[in-house]
Write a protein that holds these residues in place. Structure first.
Motif, short mmCIF file in Angstrom:
data_model
loop_
_atom_site.label_atom_id
_atom_site.label_comp_id
_atom_site.label_asym_id
_atom_site.label_seq_id
_atom_site.Cartn_x
_atom_site.Cartn_y
_atom_site.Cartn_z
N GLY A 131 0.78 -1.23 0.00
CA GLY A 131 0.00 0.00 0.00
C GLY A 131 0.81 1.28 0.00
N GLY A 132 1.96 1.26 -0.66
CA GLY A 132 2.78 2.47 -0.74
C GLY A 132 3.75 2.65 0.41
N ILE A 133 3.80 1.69 1.34
CA ILE A 133 4.73 1.77 2.46
C ILE A 133 5.75 0.65 2.36
CG2 ILE A 133 4.94 1.43 4.97
CD1 ILE A 133 2.47 2.96 5.38
N SER A 134 6.99 0.98 2.66
CA SER A 134 8.06 0.00 2.74
C SER A 134 8.55 -0.05 4.18
CB SER A 134 9.21 0.39 1.80
OG SER A 134 10.29 -0.51 1.91
N LEU A 135 8.49 -1.22 4.80
CA LEU A 135 8.90 -1.39 6.19
C LEU A 135 10.20 -2.18 6.24
CD1 LEU A 135 8.38 -1.17 9.25
CD2 LEU A 135 7.01 -3.26 9.07
N ASP A 136 11.27 -1.54 6.68
CA ASP A 136 12.58 -2.19 6.81
C ASP A 136 12.70 -2.74 8.22
OD1 ASP A 136 15.32 -2.79 7.17
OD2 ASP A 136 15.88 -1.39 5.59
N LEU A 137 12.59 -4.06 8.36
CA LEU A 137 12.59 -4.68 9.68
C LEU A 137 13.95 -4.58 10.36
CD1 LEU A 137 10.55 -7.90 8.79
CD2 LEU A 137 9.70 -5.79 9.82
N SER A 138 15.01 -4.62 9.58
CA SER A 138 16.34 -4.59 10.17
C SER A 138 16.69 -3.21 10.70
CB SER A 138 17.39 -5.05 9.15
OG SER A 138 17.43 -4.16 8.04
N THR A 152 9.30 2.51 16.85
CA THR A 152 9.67 1.73 18.03
C THR A 152 9.50 0.24 17.73
OG1 THR A 152 7.43 1.67 18.96
CG2 THR A 152 8.80 3.57 19.52
N LYS A 153 10.03 -0.59 18.63
CA LYS A 153 9.92 -2.04 18.45
C LYS A 153 8.45 -2.47 18.36
CE LYS A 153 10.74 -4.53 22.07
NZ LYS A 153 11.46 -5.22 23.17
N ASN A 154 7.61 -1.93 19.22
CA ASN A 154 6.21 -2.32 19.19
C ASN A 154 5.51 -1.83 17.93
OD1 ASN A 154 6.32 -3.67 21.59
ND2 ASN A 154 5.34 -2.07 22.81
N GLU A 155 5.85 -0.63 17.48
CA GLU A 155 5.25 -0.10 16.24
C GLU A 155 5.64 -0.96 15.04
OE1 GLU A 155 5.27 4.54 17.82
OE2 GLU A 155 6.80 3.84 16.41
N VAL A 156 6.89 -1.41 15.02
CA VAL A 156 7.33 -2.29 13.93
C VAL A 156 6.56 -3.60 13.95
CG1 VAL A 156 9.27 -3.68 13.08
CG2 VAL A 156 9.64 -1.29 13.70
N ARG A 157 6.39 -4.18 15.13
CA ARG A 157 5.70 -5.47 15.23
C ARG A 157 4.24 -5.35 14.80
NH1 ARG A 157 7.96 -7.82 21.05
NH2 ARG A 157 10.04 -8.41 20.31
N ILE A 158 3.59 -4.26 15.21
CA ILE A 158 2.19 -4.06 14.81
C ILE A 158 2.09 -3.91 13.30
CG2 ILE A 158 0.27 -2.43 14.89
CD1 ILE A 158 1.11 -1.81 17.80
N LEU A 159 2.90 -3.02 12.74
CA LEU A 159 2.81 -2.75 11.31
C LEU A 159 3.20 -3.98 10.49
CD1 LEU A 159 2.21 -0.70 9.11
CD2 LEU A 159 4.57 0.14 9.30
#
Length: 223
Positions: A131-138, A152-159
């Motif tokens: 949807g137009g977002i790129s999430l870099d987990l590392s 934040t760590k929690n924001e990454v896990r949710i997204l």
């Protein structure tokens, strides 16, 4: 996504393992005919095998030896047989890692991710796009047309969970398990706070209304 094959005779544990793995976006397969465990695992062509040592009609150590004789697939042994001798034997027979039961889901996932990276099977999972977002987990960053923002760590896990499960609705219970492993340790309002903070972060990079609330059901990301 990498495929993980589960060889575990305890049905509730097997079902929970599969749910955990699929929430993380992995493909899964599972053995129910344990005398043929090695044969069925090889036929499934997985990227990693989770193997219990205590199995009906066979022995996990034998299965490990049979797998290693025909394949270099990464093997993580999961077992309540946690003596040093058991660990040494498993590693000698070709297992790549050993995780004792009971284990924390997050610890197990960390072992899986690390082993897949070493084997070259986890690199593709470091960046999620939807949807137009790129999430870099590392790097714990989300990027869109108007820039990047650190999460934040929690924001990454949710997204990450919402992106992996898109377009499905993810229940609040699943999100809480993702963050804290057990709803018993969670104040329901804390999840709401994390969701609202994530929305604010995404707005900073020009992404509005990306997280959709479904009353009484949970959350999803827009298509």
């Amino acid at each position: 996504m990498p495929k993980i094959y589960v060889i575990e005779d305890d049905e509730p544990i097997r079902a929970e393992l599969i749910r955990l793995l699929e929430r993380e976006g992995y493909q899964t397969g599972a053995c129910e005919d344990f005398p043929r465990a090695a044969e069925l695992a090889l036929a499934a062509a997985p990227d990693l095998v989770l193997l219990d040592l205590t199995l009906p009609g066979t022995d996990g150590q034998l299965v490990c030896r049979e797998l290693r004789a025909s394949s270099d697939v990464p093997i993580i042994v999961l077992t309540s047989r946690t003596t040093e001798a058991d660990e040494v034997v498993a590693m000698t027979l070709g297992a790549d890692d050993f995780v004792p039961k009971p284990y924390s889901p997050r610890v197990l996932l960390a072992h899986i991710s690390a082993l897949l990276r070493r084997a070259g099977g986890g690199a593709a999972r470091s960046v999620l796009e939807h949807g137009g977002i790129s999430l870099d987990l590392s790097r714990s960053t989300a990027s869109a047309a108007e820039g990047s923002v650190e999460l934040t760590k929690n924001e990454v896990r949710i997204l990450a969970l919402l992106m992996r499960r898109a377009p499905a609705i993810v229940s609040r219970e699943d999100l809480m398990r993702e963050l804290w492993d057990s709803e018993a340790f969670v104040d329901d309002n804390t999840l709401t706070v994390n969701i609202n903070r994530l929305r604010s972060q995404l707005t900073r990079i020009g992404v509005k209304d990306y997280l959709v609330t479904h009353r009484g059901q949970g959350y999803a990301v827009r298509p």
